[in-house]
Design an enzyme around this catalytic site. Structure first.
Site, PDB file in Angstrom:
ATOM      1  N   ASN A 160       0.823  -1.223   0.000  1.00 46.40           N
ATOM      2  CA  ASN A 160       0.000   0.000   0.000  1.00 46.40           C
ATOM      3  C   ASN A 160       0.850   1.263   0.000  1.00 46.40           C
ATOM      4  OD1 ASN A 160      -2.404  -1.281  -0.123  1.00 46.40           O
ATOM      5  ND2 ASN A 160      -2.856  -1.156   2.068  1.00 46.40           N
ATOM      6  N   GLU A 196      11.262  -6.710  -0.316  1.00 43.27           N
ATOM      7  CA  GLU A 196      10.433  -7.568   0.533  1.00 43.27           C
ATOM      8  C   GLU A 196      11.159  -8.892   0.647  1.00 43.27           C
ATOM      9  OE1 GLU A 196       7.693  -7.409   2.576  1.00 43.27           O
ATOM     10  OE2 GLU A 196       8.365  -9.456   2.937  1.00 43.27           O
ATOM     11  N   ASP A 256      16.449  -9.161   1.317  1.00 44.91           N
ATOM     12  CA  ASP A 256      16.515  -8.604   2.661  1.00 44.91           C
ATOM     13  C   ASP A 256      17.197  -7.227   2.574  1.00 44.91           C
ATOM     14  OD1 ASP A 256      17.182  -7.939   5.256  1.00 44.91           O
ATOM     15  OD2 ASP A 256      17.686 -10.000   5.824  1.00 44.91           O
ATOM     16  N   CYS A 299       2.758   0.470  13.128  1.00 46.06           N
ATOM     17  CA  CYS A 299       1.346   0.506  13.530  1.00 46.06           C
ATOM     18  C   CYS A 299       1.273  -0.046  14.953  1.00 46.06           C
ATOM     19  CB  CYS A 299       0.457  -0.258  12.559  1.00 46.06           C
ATOM     20  SG  CYS A 299       0.937  -1.951  12.273  1.00 46.06           S
TER      21      CYS A 299
HETATM   22  C1  LIG Z   1       4.586  -3.802   8.296  1.00 43.31           C
HETATM   23  S1  LIG Z   1       4.880  -4.727   6.865  1.00 43.31           S
HETATM   24  C2  LIG Z   1       5.000  -3.495   5.627  1.00 43.31           C
HETATM   25  C3  LIG Z   1       3.672  -2.986   5.131  1.00 43.31           C
HETATM   26  C4  LIG Z   1       3.804  -2.149   3.882  1.00 43.31           C
HETATM   27  N1  LIG Z   1       4.723  -1.029   4.096  1.00 43.31           N
HETATM   28  C5  LIG Z   1       2.465  -1.627   3.391  1.00 43.31           C
HETATM   29  O1  LIG Z   1       2.104  -0.499   3.733  1.00 43.31           O
HETATM   30  O2  LIG Z   1       1.767  -2.336   2.662  1.00 43.31           O
HETATM   31  C6  LIG Z   1       6.559  -5.181   7.031  1.00 43.31           C
HETATM   32  C7  LIG Z   1       7.062  -6.016   5.857  1.00 43.31           C
HETATM   33  O3  LIG Z   1       8.486  -5.960   5.869  1.00 43.31           O
HETATM   34  C8  LIG Z   1       9.002  -7.224   5.534  1.00 43.31           C
HETATM   35  N2  LIG Z   1      10.378  -7.255   6.067  1.00 43.31           N
HETATM   36  C9  LIG Z   1      10.750  -7.369   7.363  1.00 43.31           C
HETATM   37  N3  LIG Z   1      12.086  -7.308   7.466  1.00 43.31           N
HETATM   38  C10 LIG Z   1      12.568  -7.117   6.226  1.00 43.31           C
HETATM   39  C11 LIG Z   1      13.887  -6.951   5.697  1.00 43.31           C
HETATM   40  N4  LIG Z   1      14.949  -7.009   6.488  1.00 43.31           N
HETATM   41  N5  LIG Z   1      14.022  -6.747   4.384  1.00 43.31           N
HETATM   42  C12 LIG Z   1      12.935  -6.713   3.569  1.00 43.31           C
HETATM   43  N6  LIG Z   1      11.669  -6.885   4.011  1.00 43.31           N
HETATM   44  C13 LIG Z   1      11.487  -7.071   5.322  1.00 43.31           C
HETATM   45  C14 LIG Z   1       8.029  -8.190   6.178  1.00 43.31           C
HETATM   46  O4  LIG Z   1       8.094  -9.454   5.558  1.00 43.31           O
HETATM   47  C15 LIG Z   1       6.700  -7.478   5.947  1.00 43.31           C
HETATM   48  O5  LIG Z   1       6.126  -7.880   4.731  1.00 43.31           O
END
Ligand SMILES: C[S@@+](CC[C@H](N)C(=O)[O-])C[C@H]1O[C@@H](n2cnc3c(N)ncnc32)[C@H](O)[C@@H]1O
Length: 476
Positions: free
Chosen positions: A232, A251, A278, A358
């Site tokens: 989003n 992601e 990552d 959040c």
């Molecule tokens: C809170 S969600 C993000 C929501 C997104 N920003 C949205 O508004 O739709 C956090 C996301 O970060 C990913 N994530 C966590 N650590 C990460 C990393 N080190 N590198 C890339 N992605 C990561 C998780 O798998 C998750 O999908």
């Protein structure tokens, strides 16, 4: 007792956001599905009350046999709200029964405190909080304009008026220019506009990070969304950039990455380069990121601010971590969140970093920011918090001053309080490099001014809610 362990496992999965309620329930063994699902849904309905009872009795501290909060929740649910625990005698059942009188006592106290005559009324008091959040939709300006969207909704019989006063009312948001607020009962998930990606179902607070980051709309722009799925905020960034320049969207989770790709295609984001990688493993010295000036960090968090409709069943709004397990989990999340900010600060051309969660917990919010400001990376990169005027100045609820080293810094932080601000619980901060050269594009600046000067046809939603709840609010 297995049945309770199974239900607790389902709750664990939901807490870890490993799927929707529907999805997780579908994965339960068919034989037990109906019974387990019923217990899970009922427990979720009463979760805030049950959590209060469990923590008042200090159940997890006193009974080591109860291995998790979710196990306690399902057992205490059946003890207080059903026909008792449906399992033969054993150490776990005994551990709960030892506290039977106090559990009943605390439960009655809460009922009296909230003036609830019945169990249903108790659950409804939590539903009411979700019902006070409008159904927000963000117009995807990569597809059409907000004016066109408003026109379309009017032609469908909606009218610009208080969205809470009638099922056909809708309003333009006073803070986010392309956001519309509808009556909470309005459904858009089957709407062709949603299916075509022309509207995005996104809570107001979740629009703040991209808007505050304000990446410029230019062919030279280079931006990173470090934690992108489901996407989003990525599609919001892309729309603000008018689909120009480059937006690298990271992601690390494979399944969530495929959701991200689908979402980006649906929202017609052409300037995004999604990477199933990552962010922490990405080298800031990699030449392809040499010109990145803006980074959005919206990392995994406890999600304790979420109170939205179906999601409100997952609500975990408790004042602060109540037991050791919670503390440990929050501390781990905070350590990871801090690492992400410090990594972002190493990118050579980065001038603006938005960090958001959040979560309602200071541990994941003010404390993380405080530690980031004191880090070597902040000192090397000359990062500080942006001035309050650069961070959604018309939004009045700011960070918690008592949680910051310098209380004045709290004015640079944005907080949203679930149930009080007509949004979910949310937190946003903006780090800027001193003497930065990259700033917001003039277009974004003027968009911001436009939003702040926007003369709403209807009275702003948050203010309207505030007036209605005048007695309850006051701190915003
Ligand atoms: C809170 S969600 C993000 C929501 C997104 N920003 C949205 O508004 O739709 C956090 C996301 O970060 C990913 N994530 C966590 N650590 C990460 C990393 N080190 N590198 C890339 N992605 C990561 C998780 O798998 C998750 O999908």
């Amino acid at each position: 007792m297995n049945f309770y362990f199974e239900a607790a496992k389902v709750l664990d999965k939901l807490d870890a956001k490993r799927g929707s309620i529907k999805g997780v329930i579908a994965s339960i063994n068919e034989k037990d599905r109906k019974r387990t699902a019923a217990l899970v849904i009922e427990t979720l309905k009463y979760k805030p009350v049950l959590n209060e009872v469990i923590s008042a009795v200090r159940l997890l501290k006193e009974e080591r046999k109860i291995s998790s909060n979710n196990l306690a929740l399902v057992l205490v649910h059946d003890l207080l709200l059903a026909n008792g625990i449906q399992a033969g005698d054993g150490p776990v059942k005994q551990a709960i029964l030892r506290h039977k009188t106090r559990l009943h006592g605390e439960f009655t106290k809460i009922k009296i405190k909230r003036g609830a005559k019945s169990f249903a009324e108790l659950a409804q008091s939590d539903d009411a909080r979700a019902a006070s959040i409008p159904r927000y939709i963000r117009v995807n300006t990569s597809c059409w304009t907000t004016e066109e969207a408003v026109h379309t909704f009017k032609s469908r019989g909606f009218e610009l008026s208080d969205p809470f006063a009638s099922s056909k009312g809708f309003a333009r948001d006073e803070h986010i220019p392309d956001l519309l607020a509808f009556n909470p009962q309005t459904q858009f998930s089957d709407d062709p506009l949603f299916k075509e990606g022309k509207i995005i179902l996104q809570d107001k607070a979740s629009c703040f990070p991209a808007y505050i980051l304000s990446p410029p709309a230019s062919d030279e722009s280079a931006v990173i969304d470090a934690t992108a799925a489901p996407g989003n905020k990525t599609s919001h960034l892309s729309a603000l950039m008018e689909n120009k320049g480059k937006l690298f969207a990271f992601e690390r989770d494979k399944k969530r990455f495929s959701t991200l790709r689908m979402m980006l295609a649906k929202a017609r984001c052409q300037n995004v380069q999604p990477q199933n990688a990552d962010f922490l493993a990405t080298s800031p010295a990699d030449p392809q990121y040499a010109s990145v000036t803006h980074i959005l960090l919206d990392p995994s968090c406890s999600g304790s601010g979420i109170v939205n409709r179906l999601d409100h069943l997952l609500e975990t709004v408790i004042p602060e971590a109540e037991n050791e397990g919670d503390h440990e989990r929050l501390n781990k999340l905070a350590a990871f969140q801090l690492t992400m900010i410090k990594h972002a600060m190493k990118f050579p051309a980065v001038d603006r970093i938005v960090y958001s969660t959040c979560s309602i917990h200071a541990v994941e919010n003010e404390h993380v920011v405080r530690r980031a400001l004191k880090s070597e990376e902040a000192a090397n990169g000359r990062f500080k918090l942006a001035a309050p005027n650069d961070v959604l100045p018309t939004w009045r609820r700011r960070g918690l001053a008592e949680e910051m080293d310098d209380p004045a810094d709290a004015l640079s932080l944005v907080r949203c309080s679930p149930g009080e601000d007509a949004t979910n619980g949310f937190f946003v901060s903006l780090f800027v490099r001193e003497n930065a050269h990259a700033s917001q594009s003039p277009k974004v600046e003027s968009r911001k001014r436009g939003a702040e000067e926007h003369d709403n046809t209807a009275r702003p939603v948050a203010k309207r809610r505030k007036k209605k709840k005048a007695a309850k609010t006051g701190s915003q």
